[in-house]
Scaffold this active site. Sequence first.
Site, short mmCIF file in Angstrom:
data_model
loop_
_atom_site.label_atom_id
_atom_site.label_comp_id
_atom_site.label_asym_id
_atom_site.label_seq_id
_atom_site.Cartn_x
_atom_site.Cartn_y
_atom_site.Cartn_z
N ASP A 1 0.86 -1.19 0.00
CA ASP A 1 0.00 0.00 0.00
C ASP A 1 0.89 1.24 0.00
OD1 ASP A 1 -2.28 1.59 0.22
OD2 ASP A 1 -2.36 1.42 2.42
N GLU B 1 2.69 4.76 -4.14
CA GLU B 1 2.74 5.69 -5.30
C GLU B 1 4.08 6.40 -5.39
OE1 GLU B 1 0.33 5.51 -2.98
OE2 GLU B 1 -1.00 4.30 -4.22
N ASP C 1 -8.97 3.30 -2.55
CA ASP C 1 -9.98 3.78 -1.60
C ASP C 1 -11.26 4.23 -2.26
OD1 ASP C 1 -8.08 3.20 0.24
OD2 ASP C 1 -7.49 5.27 0.62
O1 MIG Z 1 -5.82 5.22 4.02
O2 MIG Z 1 -3.53 1.15 5.68
O3 MIG Z 1 -5.95 2.09 0.31
O4 MIG Z 1 -6.87 -0.03 1.84
O5 MIG Z 1 -6.79 0.24 4.61
C1 MIG Z 1 -4.50 5.21 4.23
C2 MIG Z 1 -4.70 1.87 5.79
C3 MIG Z 1 -3.71 3.95 4.09
C4 MIG Z 1 -4.94 3.05 2.23
C5 MIG Z 1 -5.41 1.80 1.57
C6 MIG Z 1 -6.42 1.13 2.44
C7 MIG Z 1 -5.81 0.83 3.79
C8 MIG Z 1 -5.32 2.13 4.43
N1 MIG Z 1 -4.38 2.78 3.54
#
Ligand code: MIG
Length: 818
Positions: free
Chosen positions: A408, A411, A486
Site C-alpha cells: 500500500d 505511489e 480507496d
Molecule cells: O488510508 O492502511 O488504500 O486499503 O486500509 C491510508 C490503511 C492507508 C490506504 C489503503 C487502504 C488501507 C489504508 N491505507
Amino acid sequence: MLTSEMIRPDGELARRSDREVEHFGPARAVVSESGWTIIEGRHGSLRVQWIYEDIVRITGAASAEALAGTLPVYAALLPDESCSNRISIEETEDRILLHGGGNWTLQVNKSDLSFVLTDAAGHPAMNLHRYYSGEGHLQCRGEMTPGAQIYGLGETTGYLDKRGERYTMWNSDVYSPHVADMESLYQSIPVLIHHHLGKAYALFVDNPGQIQFDMRKERDKYRIDLETGLLDGYFVAGPALKDVVQRYTLLTGRMELPPLWAIGYQQSRYSYMTQQEVLELARTFRAKGIPCDAIYLDIHYMEDFKVFTFDPVRFPDPKGMIAELKEMGIRVVPIVDPGVKMDARFPVYVEGLEKGYFCRKEDGSVFQGEVWPGISVFPDFSDPEAAKWWGEQHRVYAEMGIAGIWNDMNEPSVFACETHTMDLDVLHQNDGRPISHEAWHNMYGLAMSKATHEGMKRLLSGERPFVLTRSGYAGIQRFAAVWTGDNRSYWEHMAMFMPMGMNLGFSGVAFCGSDIGGFEHSTSGELLARWMQMGVFSPLCRNHSAYKTLYQEPWRFGSEVEEICRKYIRLRYRLLPYLYAYFREASLTGLPIMRSLALEYPEDRETYQLSDQFLLGQDFLIAPIYRPSTAHRAVYLPEGNWYDYWTGERHEGGKHILVHAPLDTLPLFVRGGAIVPETVEAQHTATAGWQNLTLYYYVRGDDGEPGSSEFTLYEDDGASDRYKQGEYNELRCFAEETKISLRLGYEELHRGYDHPRENLRFVVKHLPREPQDVGGLQRYESLEALEDGVAGWWYDHERRELILKIHEAQRWECAIVK
Ligand code: MIG
C-alpha cells in the site's frame, strides 16, 4: 478541500495540450544501424525498431543524438534478438517506407514525419500519427476513426469508452471520492487501445514520468503529452482486440499463476486490531459456514507502524496465530508500506541507511517524508541491491508461514507536502542510469511489488507468493494483483468498478478487484449484498472497509444479507475450476478474466459502450443491480442463447431483456454451448486437483442448434511452482451438437499431477427430452440408483437434465442420440 476559488475568473487553467508544438518534419536524413533506423527531421527524430512481428517501436525525441545507442526501457520486455531485426527501407518522392517483419509496413511522410502502419494490402492498420516537440516536451497526436472507441489506459474512473476523457498518468493516492473527472489514480498504464468495428491496435508509451492522454481536446484525435523523457511508443497491431491484448502482454509480461487460496474469498479491514479479534473473526466464518481463505492485517498490526514488526501487545504471538489460522484453512496477508520509520533503534532503518539503500536527493541527502510511522525514509527500489535487500526483509513473514503481502502507499504517498509524493528531484540509482523521481515516479510502486514478489519467491522455496498492490505501472501484472484503492460505500462506486476492471483487463491486469462493500463511508446491508454478488465474479474477491466505518463482514447486517453473502461466496467456490482455468489462461496469454463484452463480441456494436455488465471468461454474463431498492434492470444479451443461471429460462440473444432480480438474485446468465466445470463447495480452497468434478454442458438451444464447444480444464496442486516442471493436468472437454445427436467427451492433453478423483460426471443442462441412447451406457431409473451404480446415466425430466456418471480414463467420449 477545493473551493470555488479553483475557477476564479482571472485564473489560469492552462492545459499541456494547449502548449505550442511543432511537428518533427521535414525529413533530412535516414540513418540505419543494425536493427534500427533513425529518421532525422528538422524539429525532431524518429527511431524505428521492429520488436516483434506485430509490434513496432517508434521512439521520438527532439534530437537524433538522444535516440542513438541503447534506449532506456521501463516496462517493455524486449527479446534479445530484437535489435538485430532487419528493416528494409524504400523511398518514394514523398514517403519513406519501412518494413521489418510481419505484414506491416510503416509509411513515414517526409514533409512532417507523420506515419501510418499499413497491412499487406496497403490498408491502414493504425491511423495516422504525428510526433511533435515543444519547449522541452514531446507530444504525439493520433487520428481516431470516427465512431471508434478508446479502451485500456489502466485504472480510470468513468465509463468503458474513454473517448472524450482526459487522463494524467501520475500515480496518486486519491482519498477524495473517485469521480468521473479524476485524472489520476494509483495505477498508470499508458496503453491506449483504438477500436473500430472489430478492428483494433494499441499504442503503449513506455515512460514512467507524467503523461497526459487527452481524448477530448480535438474531435477524432487524441493527444499524448509527456513532461519528461522520450516519446517511446510501441504500436501493437491487431486486428482483433484479443490479438492486441495478447501482444501487449507479450511486450509487458503476464502474471504468474497465483496460489489457489488467493482466488478464494478474502476478508480485510482497516484494521483488525488484535490477535484475539483475528482469531474470533476466523472462527465466526467457520461457525457460520461462510468460506474464507485469507484475512488481512492492516497497519495496526505493526509496532509504531514500523514495517516488518508486530505490536507485542496487540499481537503477542503472531506465529501461533498464523499457525492456528492455517489449521483452519485461512492465510494471513499483512500490509507492507514503503515508508521506513526514521528511528535509530529500528534495525531496518539503520541497516538500510548504512548500506545506502534509501532514496537520496541530488545533493546526497536522504529524502525524508511523513507517513504513518512519522518521519520516514523510502527504499530506492530502482537499485537492484536495495530491492533485493527489501525482499530479504520479508523473511520474518515467510518464517511465520506467510505467503501473501499487501503493498500500500507505494505511489509513493507522502503526507503534508505539496507534491503528495517524493520530492521530484530525488535521484533514483536506476542500476547505473540515475534518473529523477519526476521522470521515474510511476515505476515506484511496480518496483516495490517486484522486489516483494521476487523476495518472497526466494524465501518461500517453491511455494507461490501472492502480492497485492495499490500502485503500479504497465507490466504490474507480472508481480502483483491490483485492487482499485480507496473507493467508497457508494452505489456509484460499485458501478464504477465494472468499467474500471474491464479496462484494467484491456491493459494487461487480469487479477484485479475492488473493495467489496466499499472502503470509506459506511456500507448498508443492501449495498453489501449487491456488491458481494458482483464481487464474487471479479478476479480478486476481497471485502475491505475503512477505520471507523461500520464493520462489514458478511453477517453484520442481519440474516438476510448474511444468507445472500454465503450463497454467493459458496457459488464462487463451486466455480473454482472454471475460474482457475481462466487464471491459467491469463498466465499464458494475458487475456483478462473479467471481460468487456466487446472483447468477445467485437462485431456487435451494442457491446462497445456497455459499462454495467461484464463477462467472466467466455461463458458467464454478469449484470449486477447497482442501485438501491431496485429489483429490475435491462440486460443486453449478445448473439446466441443465454440461460438464466437461477431459473434456467432460455433467452435468445441479440437483444435487451428486462430481468427481475430481488435482493437475493444477481442477474447471471450462462451461454448456450458453454462447458462449465464445477466442484463441490468448501470452507476454503485446498488443491486444484478437483476431487469432485461436474462438467456442465449447456445445450445450444431447444431446437438442436448445431455447434461445437471446448473447455480446457486445468489442475495442479494450487500451491507450489511444480507445475512449471510439468506437474499439472490439462483436460480438453468437448461437446459437438447436431440436430439429432450430441457427442460429449474429454481427452487428457497433459497428465503430470496425480490426485484422487472421487466423482466425475457430465451433466447436460436443458436437454428438452430424454435421449434415446447414451453411448450404449446403462440407464438408471433414479438418481439414487445412479449414485449407487458404477457408471451410467439418468434423465431428470423435471429439470431437463441428463446426468452421466463416468469412469475416469485418459480419454472418454460418448455419443448421445437425442
Ligand atoms: O488510508 O492502511 O488504500 O486499503 O486500509 C491510508 C490503511 C492507508 C490506504 C489503503 C487502504 C488501507 C489504508 N491505507
